[in-house]
Design a protein around this motif. Structure first.
Motif, short mmCIF file in Angstrom:
data_model
loop_
_atom_site.label_atom_id
_atom_site.label_comp_id
_atom_site.label_asym_id
_atom_site.label_seq_id
_atom_site.Cartn_x
_atom_site.Cartn_y
_atom_site.Cartn_z
N PRO A 236 0.82 -1.22 0.00
CA PRO A 236 0.00 0.00 0.00
C PRO A 236 0.85 1.26 0.00
N GLN A 237 0.37 2.27 -0.70
CA GLN A 237 1.11 3.52 -0.81
C GLN A 237 1.33 4.18 0.53
N ASP A 238 0.32 4.14 1.41
CA ASP A 238 0.47 4.82 2.70
C ASP A 238 1.54 4.15 3.56
N ALA A 239 1.75 2.82 3.39
CA ALA A 239 2.79 2.13 4.15
C ALA A 239 4.17 2.59 3.71
N ILE A 240 4.35 2.75 2.39
CA ILE A 240 5.63 3.22 1.87
C ILE A 240 5.89 4.66 2.28
N LEU B 197 8.98 2.66 -6.51
CA LEU B 197 8.95 3.58 -5.37
C LEU B 197 8.47 4.96 -5.81
N PHE B 198 8.96 5.42 -6.94
CA PHE B 198 8.57 6.73 -7.47
C PHE B 198 7.07 6.74 -7.77
N GLY B 199 6.58 5.63 -8.32
CA GLY B 199 5.16 5.52 -8.63
C GLY B 199 4.29 5.53 -7.39
N LYS B 200 4.87 5.16 -6.24
CA LYS B 200 4.14 5.15 -4.98
C LYS B 200 4.24 6.48 -4.22
N GLY B 201 4.84 7.48 -4.87
CA GLY B 201 4.91 8.79 -4.26
C GLY B 201 6.17 9.10 -3.49
N VAL B 202 7.18 8.23 -3.54
CA VAL B 202 8.44 8.49 -2.86
C VAL B 202 9.18 9.60 -3.60
N GLY B 203 9.80 10.52 -2.87
CA GLY B 203 10.50 11.65 -3.47
C GLY B 203 11.60 11.21 -4.41
N ILE B 204 11.80 11.96 -5.48
CA ILE B 204 12.81 11.59 -6.47
C ILE B 204 14.21 11.59 -5.86
#
Length: 338
Positions: free
Chosen positions: A235-239, A275-282
């Motif tokens: 899940p995105q919120d977990a990442i 990771l990038f697709g899950k909203g993690v900063g570049i």
């Protein structure tokens, strides 16, 4: 101008991103496997097949081109080029020459030993050692296919800057006495550089494809598998809680997690994409990639046999701090790149 824009867009989509391949894999998954790609299992299978084929196609083509260029820069010729240049110019040239060697960090160390034993300035050889696994034409084009031109170009630029600064710091601190004695005692014979024929260059390039693909294929499959899992199952919120923008230590955590892994940039890109697709900063994503490629644990073990602990610690410290600073800067100014 419209025609140029259209041509660039077509090349980007069809050649680099291979949207045609994505469409074919989608048909395979939905029509043959009868799994919707917008659901977890179907999406994971699509991600795995598409990314794997795409990376191997790009990797083979790019390794051939880079190896053909590399055939003009055998170690003997490279030593001669670097030997007459010192100071910051030497560090810049060492970093740039690292870009035409499509090797992982472990493969760069034997070349590093050869350069050091030949009497090249230590800072120049370390600039080469940093840039060689980190930056090359293949990584630029593959990064561009996943993240776009701006991010790929920025990655290459900061990778080269890190290599130049890292080598310059080591040079200024006069760390030559911390190189293991046997390295400096290796006898170097200046061999006459034989010019290769066109056929020999092509055969050399084909051989490089076989050797490098044989060495990295398992890490690519592992990386794509991890990427598919992150992309469709976590899940995105977990990442975001662990390495999202709300965690001020996300960049440091990403760098620390990346160091024990052993892979080259081609194995890390699918993970970075997920990771990038899950909203993690570049910046967090790039810090992870740089740590894996430049500071992998196996390569540090190899390097420890070449340099003494004080120089090894300095190298790891300089590169780690550089990677972390780069990560935070990319996160801060990501609005320019995305």
């Amino acid at each position: 101008m419209d025609k140029v824009t259209y041509l660039f867009s077509w090349l980007n989509n069809q050649v680099l991103k291979m949207t045609w391949l994505s469409d074919l894999v989608r048909l395979l998954v939905e029509k043959v496997f009868r799994l919707p790609v917008n659901e977890k299992l179907g999406g994971s299978i699509h991600f795995f097949i598409y990314d794997t084929i795409k990376i191997f196609i790009l990797l083979s083509v790019l390794i051939f081109l880079i190896s053909y260029i590399q055939s003009y820069f055998p170690p003997e010729k490279t030593k001669k080029i670097l030997g007459g240049i010192k100071g910051i110019k030497g560090n810049i040239l060492g970093a740039l020459l690292g870009t035409v060697t499509p090797f992982c960090s472990c493969s760069s160390i034997p070349i590093f030993i050869g350069f050091t034993s030949a009497g090249l300035p230590l800072g120049v050889t370390f600039s080469f050692l940093i840039s060689s696994p980190l930056v090359d034409l293949a990584s630029f084009l593959i990064l561009m296919s996943f993240f776009g031109f701006k991010i790929a170009l920025a990655y290459v630029i900061v990778g080269l800057i890190l290599a130049v600064i890292g080598g310059t710091i080591i040079d200024k601190l006069k760390m030559e006495k911390y190189v293991e004695g046997y390295v400096l005692e290796i006898k170097n014979t200046d061999l006459e550089v034989e010019e290769m024929t066109r056929k020999e260059r092509i055969n050399f390039s084909k051989g490089q494809i076989r050797d490098i693909v044989k060495r990295v294929w398992i890490y690519i499959l592992i990386g794509v598998g991890i990427g598919a899992t992150i992309h469709n199952w976590i899940p995105q919120d977990a990442i975001e809680k662990v390495i999202g923008s709300n965690n001020p230590f996300s960049v440091i955590l990403a760098a620390v997690v990346g160091i024990p892994m052993y892979a080259d940039i081609f194995g890390t890109i699918p993970i970075a994409e997920a990771l990038f697709g899950k909203g993690v900063g570049i910046g967090t994503v790039l810090s992870f990639m740089m740590a894996v490629t430049a500071l992998s644990l196996p390569s540090m073990v190899m390097l420890s046999k070449v340099v003494k602990p004080k120089l090894l610690v300095l190298f790891i410290t300089v590169v780690s701090i550089g990677i972390i600073i780069i990560g935070y800067l990319f996160n801060a100014f990501s609005y320019i790149l995305i």
